[in-house]
Design an enzyme around this catalytic site. Structure first.
Site, short mmCIF file in Angstrom:
data_model
loop_
_atom_site.label_atom_id
_atom_site.label_comp_id
_atom_site.label_asym_id
_atom_site.label_seq_id
_atom_site.Cartn_x
_atom_site.Cartn_y
_atom_site.Cartn_z
N SER A 153 0.91 -1.57 0.00
CA SER A 153 0.10 -0.27 0.09
C SER A 153 0.95 1.26 0.49
O SER A 153 0.58 2.48 -0.34
CB SER A 153 -0.78 -0.04 1.29
OG SER A 153 -0.02 0.23 2.60
N LYS B 141 1.07 4.75 6.89
CA LYS B 141 0.04 5.80 6.09
C LYS B 141 1.18 7.18 5.99
O LYS B 141 2.30 7.14 6.90
CB LYS B 141 -0.96 5.36 5.57
CG LYS B 141 -1.78 4.06 6.64
CD LYS B 141 -1.87 3.00 4.91
CE LYS B 141 -2.72 2.40 4.67
NZ LYS B 141 -2.79 1.08 4.01
#
Length: 278
Positions: free
Chosen positions: A42, A119
Site C-alpha cells: 500500500s 500510511k
C-alpha cells in the site's frame, strides 16, 4: 550437594538474565523504537513489501498505543497494547505530545481492529480533504502533481503472504513486467514523494472529508491499492485516526528482503539498507 547447588544457582541466574533482557527490550520498544515489517504494497514505491524499519516512538510523545502488542496467533499469544496500557486510553492526549507534520509516514493503531498500519499523513485537524480524478484537494486547493514515468516490477508472489501486485497494464503472466503510472506529489508544506496509479476507481473521486479536531487523515502512496482514511471504519477502512492512536514516525529503512523470509539472503535488497523514508 555442592554440584546440585551450583546447578540450581546456574538455573536461577539464567532465569534472571532472561527476565532482565526481556524487561530492557520491552522498555526500549515502548519508549524509543519499535520494529515494523512492511506486509503489503500500500505504500509502494516509498516502502516495499519486506522492508524492515524502526519506528521513532519519541517523535509524537506517548499514549496507550506506545505500549507494544505481541500478536502470535499461531501459538496462541495475543497481547494487545490495550491489555497492558488500556487505562490510559480514551482521553486522546499524549505525554510529551508533539504534533505530526503533513507528509510524515506514520505507524498507527487502526481505530477499530487495533492492528498496526503505516500510511502517509495528508490531512490535519480541521482540514477539508477531497480527491478529484485522483488528485488531492486540501481546503479547496489541489496539491501539485507532476508525471514521473512508470513504476515497474516483476509479476510474482511477494513477501511472506505471497501477495501478487496489481498492474495498470492489465493482468499479466508470471514473470512479466507489471506497470503502474508514477507521479510526484507535493504537499503545501513542500514535502514531495512518489505516488502510483493503477486504474480509475471509486476512491479517485470522493466527497469532502472534514477532519475532526484531534484526528488525522491518512492515505497510502500506492493510491489504488490502499485501505486508508478514504474508506470509513465501518466499511473496513481506516477513517479518521485519533491523535492517541499514533505510534511513531517511520524515519529509516534498516533492512529489506524481497523473499518470503529475511533469512533468504539471496533475496536481500542491498540498495535499501539504511535508506531514509521520505
Amino acid at each position: 550437594m555442592a554440584a546440585k547447588e551450583k546447578t540450581g544457582n546456574a538455573f536461577v541466574e539464567t532465569i534472571k538474565t532472561i527476565f532482565w533482557a526481556l524487561l530492557i527490550a520491552g522498555v526500549f520498544r515502548t519508549l524509543f523504537f519499535q520494529p515494523f515489517w512492511i506486509p503489503s504494497g500500500s505504500m509502494k514505491e516509498t516502502l516495499l513489501i519486506g522492508d524492515f524499519l524502526f519506528v521513532n516512538k519519541m517523535a509524537y510523545g506517548y499514549s496507550y498505543a506506545s505500549c507494544p502488542s505481541l500478536m502470535l496467533p499461531g501459538v496462541g499469544i495475543e497481547i494487545d497494547a490495550k491489555d497492558v496500557c488500556g487505562v490510559f486510553d480514551g482521553d486522546n492526549e499524549r505525554l510529551f505530545g508533539s504534533e505530526p507534520e503533513r507528509g510524515d509516514v506514520v505507524v498507527f493503531r487502526h481505530p477499530v481492529s487495533g492492528r498496526d498500519y503505516i500510511k502517509r499523513l495528508i490531512g490535519l485537524p480541521g482540514d477539508k480533504v477531497q480527491i478529484k480524478n485522483g488528485v488531492i484537494s486540501l481546503n479547496g486547493t489541489p496539491v501539485e502533481v507532476e508525471d514521473a514515468g512508470r513504476f515497474e516490477e516483476v509479476m510474482a508472489p511477494q513477501g511472506p503472504q505471497q501477495l501478487r501486485p496489481r498492474c495498470e497494464n492489465g493482468p499479466v503472466g508470471q514473470g512479466a513486467t507489471c506497470v503502474k503510472s508514477r507521479q510526484i506529489e507535493t504537499l503545501p508544506n513542500g514535502v514531495s514523494y512518489p505516488t502510483l496509479n493503477i486504474t480509475n476507481q471509486q476512491s479517485d473521486n470522493t466527497g469532502v472529508y472534514t477532519v475532526p479536531e484531534g484526528h488525522y487523515f491518512f492515505m497510502g502512496d500506492n493510491r489504488d491499492n490502499s485501505a486508508d482514511s478514504r474508506l470509513a471504519q465501518r466499511a473496513g477502512g481506516v477513517g479518521f485516526v485519533p491523535f492517541e492512536n499514533l505510534i511513531g514516525r517511520a524515519d529509516r529503512i534498516m533492512f529489506s528482503s524481497a523473499g518470503r523470509s529475511m533469512l533468504f539472503f539471496w533475496t536481500w535488497r542491498g540498495d535499501r539498507f539504511f535508506e531514509a523514508v521520505r
